[in-house]
Design a protein around this motif. Sequence first.
Motif, short mmCIF file in Angstrom:
data_model
loop_
_atom_site.label_atom_id
_atom_site.label_comp_id
_atom_site.label_asym_id
_atom_site.label_seq_id
_atom_site.Cartn_x
_atom_site.Cartn_y
_atom_site.Cartn_z
N ARG A 53 0.82 -1.20 0.00
CA ARG A 53 0.00 0.00 0.00
C ARG A 53 0.86 1.27 0.00
NH1 ARG A 53 -5.16 -1.86 0.73
NH2 ARG A 53 -5.24 -3.92 1.66
N GLU A 54 2.18 1.09 0.22
CA GLU A 54 3.05 2.26 0.27
C GLU A 54 3.42 2.68 -1.15
OE1 GLU A 54 3.79 -0.62 2.13
OE2 GLU A 54 2.64 0.30 3.76
N GLY A 55 3.41 3.98 -1.36
CA GLY A 55 3.86 4.52 -2.64
C GLY A 55 2.96 4.15 -3.81
N VAL A 56 1.75 3.76 -3.52
CA VAL A 56 0.82 3.39 -4.58
C VAL A 56 -0.34 4.38 -4.55
CG1 VAL A 56 -0.85 1.65 -5.29
CG2 VAL A 56 1.40 0.94 -4.48
N LYS A 57 -0.75 4.82 -5.69
CA LYS A 57 -1.86 5.77 -5.75
C LYS A 57 -3.10 5.11 -5.16
CE LYS A 57 -4.49 8.53 -9.02
NZ LYS A 57 -5.47 7.82 -9.84
N ALA A 58 -3.74 5.84 -4.25
CA ALA A 58 -4.87 5.24 -3.55
C ALA A 58 -6.14 6.03 -3.80
CB ALA A 58 -4.58 5.20 -2.06
N ILE A 59 -7.26 5.33 -3.86
CA ILE A 59 -8.54 5.99 -4.12
C ILE A 59 -9.57 5.48 -3.10
CG2 ILE A 59 -8.17 6.32 -6.59
CD1 ILE A 59 -9.90 3.75 -7.03
N LEU A 60 -10.69 6.19 -3.03
CA LEU A 60 -11.82 5.70 -2.25
C LEU A 60 -12.43 4.54 -3.03
CD1 LEU A 60 -14.00 5.91 -0.02
CD2 LEU A 60 -15.08 7.71 -1.36
N ASN A 61 -12.65 3.41 -2.36
CA ASN A 61 -13.26 2.26 -3.01
C ASN A 61 -14.51 2.73 -3.77
OD1 ASN A 61 -13.97 -0.43 -3.62
ND2 ASN A 61 -15.31 -0.49 -1.82
N PRO A 62 -14.59 2.50 -5.08
CA PRO A 62 -15.69 3.06 -5.87
C PRO A 62 -17.09 2.76 -5.30
CG PRO A 62 -14.08 2.04 -7.32
CD PRO A 62 -13.61 1.79 -5.92
N PHE A 63 -17.33 1.54 -4.82
CA PHE A 63 -18.66 1.24 -4.29
C PHE A 63 -19.00 2.09 -3.07
CE2 PHE A 63 -17.94 -2.74 -6.61
CZ PHE A 63 -19.16 -2.87 -7.26
N ASP A 64 -17.96 2.51 -2.32
CA ASP A 64 -18.22 3.23 -1.08
C ASP A 64 -18.73 4.65 -1.33
OD1 ASP A 64 -17.24 0.89 -0.14
OD2 ASP A 64 -15.41 1.70 0.73
N THR A 65 -18.45 5.20 -2.50
CA THR A 65 -19.00 6.52 -2.85
C THR A 65 -20.52 6.46 -2.83
OG1 THR A 65 -17.51 6.12 -4.69
CG2 THR A 65 -18.22 8.35 -4.37
N TYR A 66 -21.05 5.33 -3.31
CA TYR A 66 -22.50 5.19 -3.34
C TYR A 66 -23.04 5.00 -1.92
CZ TYR A 66 -21.21 4.58 -8.17
OH TYR A 66 -20.67 4.80 -9.40
N ALA A 67 -22.26 4.34 -1.08
CA ALA A 67 -22.66 4.14 0.32
C ALA A 67 -22.73 5.49 1.04
CB ALA A 67 -21.67 3.21 1.02
N VAL A 68 -21.73 6.35 0.79
CA VAL A 68 -21.72 7.66 1.43
C VAL A 68 -22.93 8.47 0.95
CG1 VAL A 68 -20.49 9.86 1.63
CG2 VAL A 68 -19.21 7.70 1.69
N GLU A 69 -23.15 8.48 -0.36
CA GLU A 69 -24.27 9.25 -0.90
C GLU A 69 -25.60 8.78 -0.30
OE1 GLU A 69 -24.36 11.90 -2.80
OE2 GLU A 69 -26.53 11.97 -3.13
N GLU A 70 -25.78 7.47 -0.17
CA GLU A 70 -27.04 6.95 0.38
C GLU A 70 -27.21 7.41 1.83
OE1 GLU A 70 -28.91 5.78 -1.90
OE2 GLU A 70 -30.61 5.41 -0.56
N GLY A 71 -26.11 7.41 2.57
CA GLY A 71 -26.17 7.89 3.95
C GLY A 71 -26.58 9.36 3.99
N VAL A 72 -25.99 10.15 3.12
CA VAL A 72 -26.30 11.59 3.12
C VAL A 72 -27.76 11.81 2.70
CG1 VAL A 72 -25.72 13.80 2.04
CG2 VAL A 72 -23.89 12.23 2.73
#
Lengths: 338, 262
Positions: free
Chosen positions: B27-46
């Motif tokens: 996980r070091e030195g590797v470009k990291a992103i928010l897990n794509p499915f979790d964006t939908y989880a956040v939106e549903e919560g909001v």
Amino acid sequence: MRLNPAVARGAFRNVWVVAEVLSGHIQPVTHELVGAARALADVRGSEVWAIVLGSGVAGQTGGLIACGCDAVIVVDDPAFAAFNDEAAARTLVQLIDKYRPESVLCGATTCGRALIPRVAVLADCGLTADCTGLAIDPDNGDLLQTRPAFGGNIMATIRCSNHRPQLATVRPRVMKALDADPRRTGRVIREPLTPDPSDALKRVIEVFHSTETAVNLGDASFIISGGRGLKGPEGFNLLRQLASRVGGAVGASRAAVDAGWIPYAHQVGQTGQTVQSKVYMACAISGQIQHLVGMQSCDLIIALDKNPDTPMMQIADIAIVGDLFEILPELIRQIPAT
Amino acid sequence: MRIVVCIKQVPATNDASIDPETKRIVREGVKAILNPFDTYAVEEGVLLRERFGGEVVVLSMGPPKAEAVLREAVSQGADRAILLSHRAFGGSDTWATSYALACAIRKLGGADLVICGKQAVDGDTAQVGPGIAAHLGWPQATHVMQVRSATPETLVAVRMHEDGYDVCELTLPAVITVVKDINSPRVPTLRGRLASQKMEIPVWTPEMIGADTAKIGLDGSPTRVVKTEPPPPRNKASRRITGSPDVCAAELLHELRTRSLV
Ligand SMILES: Cc1cc2nc3c(=O)[nH]c(=O)nc-3n(C[C@H](O)[C@H](O)[C@H](O)COP(=O)(O)OP(=O)(O)OC[C@H]3O[C@@H](n4cnc5c(N)ncnc54)[C@H](O)[C@@H]3O)c2cc1C
Ligand SMILES: Nc1ncnc2c1ncn2[C@@H]1O[C@H](COP(=O)(O)O)[C@@H](O)[C@H]1O
């Protein structure tokens, strides 16, 4: 359960298969897993048991015995008419406590992947998701579970030496069912469902099964997928016609789904489904990495694109350069309707 | 309503690599992103908070740099964020991860609803959501493609299946995992982004969440990765077919027939 001096490895025996029951019918993946379980059990000199949780399923045990089971546990209860993760998990944990299997396999389907993680936590044991290869250590019964990670870019082998049973979900269409032998005999064990007050916390109130909208990409052996080049929802009619000729299912790229041409359930890729069919035919899908990770483990990849240089055309086993609106109708014409 | 959304930082898929020594994902030195499915989880919560009031708490377990995805979720509308981070969490498999997240949810004082993504795109396991539900003893619905209705006490979820869908009513508290179809995540506003950059993100340790150290990290994980290798090489004898449509079609059919595929 964690193994310790009081809980010995030797107390766990046999390979179990949790049957996949949809609309009251045992699904083919169950027979595939019985085939895989048979090979593992034979190495260990142990038995294969199938566990069937369903409603009105008692009559379906014969087929399981014919294709390799030594015993089938049936819990036939109306509570299992619909997919009820909580009651199913609780029941499996009770059965595990009572009979102590060494390994438990289940299809990596939407139901299996919801149910088994719950069982793993309640029974305190390890779970490997989405296995594509299984081997067994003949001496201690450790399963060597191989699975793709990172969308198939890496294959990892996983072992759970200190816990029993060992749980694995296995992808449909990867293992081979044995030929049914109607002379095989086996035991049928009936177990009751123990009702629990917590069952009231979730009720399935509506079930919608449809053969017409059935997507079943996980189970399909031939997938024909379409992308942005299909130009609109009508383009997918071509794919459906071809799919019906070859007994296949229709998939799609995200671009086609986002354009509203076909429902999301068809989407293959990182934010859709991961598939592993025998044939994957990508029609006008450029093959961006997010799509590739969902299908690059398919056996034979066919790409159809007018651009010969797309990533999909590079990884394909068969790359057809041309216009899909000309080639697909021709292909449909040349395959006799069945 | 208190809604906890569990989110994970994942390496951008194509950069995946494995440490040959530890067999763990680098996980070091590797470009990291928010897990794509979790964006939908956040939106549903909001979306649910906008209807019922309350708060959306985003929760992640990971190394310190995982706070980046928590900030991203806050800019998407979450109210606050908590990071579970400590050496002792390292090497957790899905059993141990769901245990730690469940402990953190208890420490928060519980929740009415926990939302996870369908799966994380690094491990692709889809096990953490149901694992949290099991640890908490709550009902669950996975592959949720629509929240058909909700009250502060119940939620009616449409679950996607291979052969259609079903609808289930959950008594809260409960855990759901969501697929992409469920909503279209909003684009964070500039103000949201600025606010998220300034936000304090508490870091919780195993001790703070009352976790049994025998149940977290490598030692608390029943599964062990014992080998990693590249996938079997694809047959490079790829074939290119060109020509008129009828010739292309005939040649493809020939290929399929020789392999007994049609
Ligand atoms: C976080 C994230 C997650 C994603 N998840 C997914 C996912 O799950 N699945 C997915 O598919 N994508 C996913 N994507 C999107 C992905 O990056 C691509 O944008 C998408 O796959 C492109 O779809 P496409 O190949 O259909 O379209 P394009 O890239 O536009 O390709 C269309 C192709 O059709 C060809 N074509 C056009 N007309 C014809 C014709 N008449 N005959 C023959 N060929 C023709 C063109 O030459 C071209 O190669 C994701 C992206 C992100 C950022
Ligand atoms: N380390 C983590 N921290 C917070 N949430 C997580 C973590 N790992 C997994 N999740 C959640 O669980 C879902 C499924 O992940 P997985 O079981 O790893 O495929 C993700 O979409 C997240 O919502």
